[in-house]
Write an enzyme that holds these catalytic residues in place. Structure first.
Site, mmCIF file in Angstrom:
data_model
loop_
_atom_site.group_PDB
_atom_site.id
_atom_site.type_symbol
_atom_site.label_atom_id
_atom_site.label_comp_id
_atom_site.label_asym_id
_atom_site.label_seq_id
_atom_site.Cartn_x
_atom_site.Cartn_y
_atom_site.Cartn_z
ATOM 1 N N ASP A 1 -5.524 31.386 81.943
ATOM 2 C CA ASP A 1 -6.110 30.145 81.437
ATOM 3 C C ASP A 1 -5.932 28.933 82.341
ATOM 4 O OD1 ASP A 1 -3.383 30.002 81.057
ATOM 5 O OD2 ASP A 1 -3.503 29.048 79.097
ATOM 6 N N GLU A 2 -5.539 29.138 83.591
ATOM 7 C CA GLU A 2 -5.451 27.986 84.483
ATOM 8 C C GLU A 2 -5.675 28.401 85.927
ATOM 9 O OE1 GLU A 2 -1.658 26.117 85.371
ATOM 10 O OE2 GLU A 2 -0.607 27.747 84.357
ATOM 11 N N ASP B 1 -6.887 23.541 83.223
ATOM 12 C CA ASP B 1 -5.978 24.189 82.278
ATOM 13 C C ASP B 1 -6.676 24.244 80.922
ATOM 14 O OD1 ASP B 1 -3.760 25.315 81.134
ATOM 15 O OD2 ASP B 1 -2.542 23.495 81.155
#
Length: 359
Positions: free
Chosen positions: A108-109, A14
């Site tokens: 973003d993860e 993350d």
């Protein structure tokens, strides 16, 4: 708790305050200062907040006016989604060096299954460390990682040592760690639901662990079995790679050119339905929508829009497609073809959306 005979090695990565960190990376005057992406001091909502802003209680989805009232020196910047998207692509390419089983959940993860990996490295912790180093060296951004034997625990772990940290949850530790976890930290339980659970004196994971399946189903409905499992550290969902699938779309060519607005809107609705069905079948959603239109003179135009959230439903696709369509149709020129596609795909998971149900 006895160890399972064979368990997977899952990493959840993350990025730390991804959008805000990119702005601070690219503009030195923003570094070390409270900053939010999106909105303005008077209107809109916060899309992302730097860690300096979070110290004031500012968070994503907060009304911008509220954020401004919490921090008088708060900086508002307009989102640069093309930069965030290209940086995300860099990061996903790093993940794919280590394993083919990469499940991107957003820009973003992502989850990585490194049970078998391209380095033949037996320790998932070492892979997580190398990934963090690669991300920093190649993007000058930090990431947090969680390592465990299933997706739920890896997700929980990645949030425990933020920012720029790593946390490992071993099978022998899972039930104890979950027992001490505040109810709102269970991914998938939103604020409203957490408040209702607390009213029933359910405050920690231990309170969930003490409930049998019948009570769990009474609380969570169809998701009762899932929560009954995960509070005991059991999650059998696989990491599902969508590598190779870039977009899902459909288009229609007309025998007779169309000029009727009502007919065109009906066609767009039908195409949206077809795409929604395909996304549902593949368990996908996407953040970018593209509309293609070919006119009677064979000139072709397309418009795209990067969205704040993933979409997959017929209504959402239809709404944004019509929004793009209205940008360039003059309501007079006949139309020969209409196409819609959804890209920047991620796997759909019911935990991506906070649960809402009656308690």
């Amino acid at each position: 708790m006895s160890l399972p005979p064979k368990y997977r090695k899952i990493i959840h990565v993350d990025m730390d305050a991804f959008f805000a960190s990119i702005e601070q990376r690219d503009f030195s005057e923003y570094r070390g200062r409270p900053l939010v992406v999106g909105g303005s001091a008077k209107r809109g909502v916060v899309a992302a907040a730097s860690y300096e802003a979070r110290k004031f209680g500012i968070h994503s989805a907060m009304p911008s006016s509220r954020a401004a009232s919490l921090c008088k020196d708060l900086i508002f910047v307009k989102g640069r989604y093309e930069v965030y998207s290209s940086t995300s692509k860099q990061i996903m390419e790093i993940f794919n060096r280590y394993t083919d089983l990469v499940e991107a959940m957003s820009l973003d993860e992502a989850y990585l299954d490194v049970t078998e990996n391209n380095l033949n490295e037996p320790l998932a912790l070492e892979i997580a460390k190398q990934i963090q180093n690669d991300i920093w060296n190649e993007t000058q951004l930090t990431a947090s990682a969680g390592v465990s034997y299933n997706k739920f625990l890896a997700k929980i772990a990645s949030d425990l040592n933020k920012p720029n940290g790593i946390k490992v949850i071993h099978p022998t530790q899972a039930v104890e760690i979950l027992s001490k976890l505040p109810i709102h930290k269970f991914y998938g339980i939103g604020k409203v639901t957490a408040d209702k659970l607390r009213q029933r004196n359910i405050n920690l994971g231990a309170d969930l662990q003490n409930l049998d399946l019948i009570h769990m189903e009474a609380l969570f409905g169809k998701n009762g079995y899932f929560f009954h499992q995960i509070c005991q550290g059991i999650d059998n969902r696989p990491v599902k790679s969508i590598h190779g699938i870039k977009s899902v779309g459909a288009e229609r060519t007309f025998f007779d050119d169309l000029v009727s607005e009502s007919e065109i809107k009906e066609i767009i609705k039908n195409i949206a339905l077809k795409i929604s069905e395909r996304l549902l079948k593949k368990e996908l959603s996407g953040k970018n929508i593209t509309l293609k239109v070919r006119f009677s003179d064979f000139s072709t135009f397309s418009r795209s829009k990067m969205l704040d959230n993933e979409i997959s439903s017929e209504i959402e696709i239809q709404f944004f497609a019509l929004e793009l369509f209205n940008l360039f149709w003059d309501k007079q020129t006949p139309i020969r073809l209409i196409g819609i596609s959804i890209s920047h795909l991620t796997n759909t998971d019911f935990l991506q959306t906070q649960l809402s149900f009656d308690l």
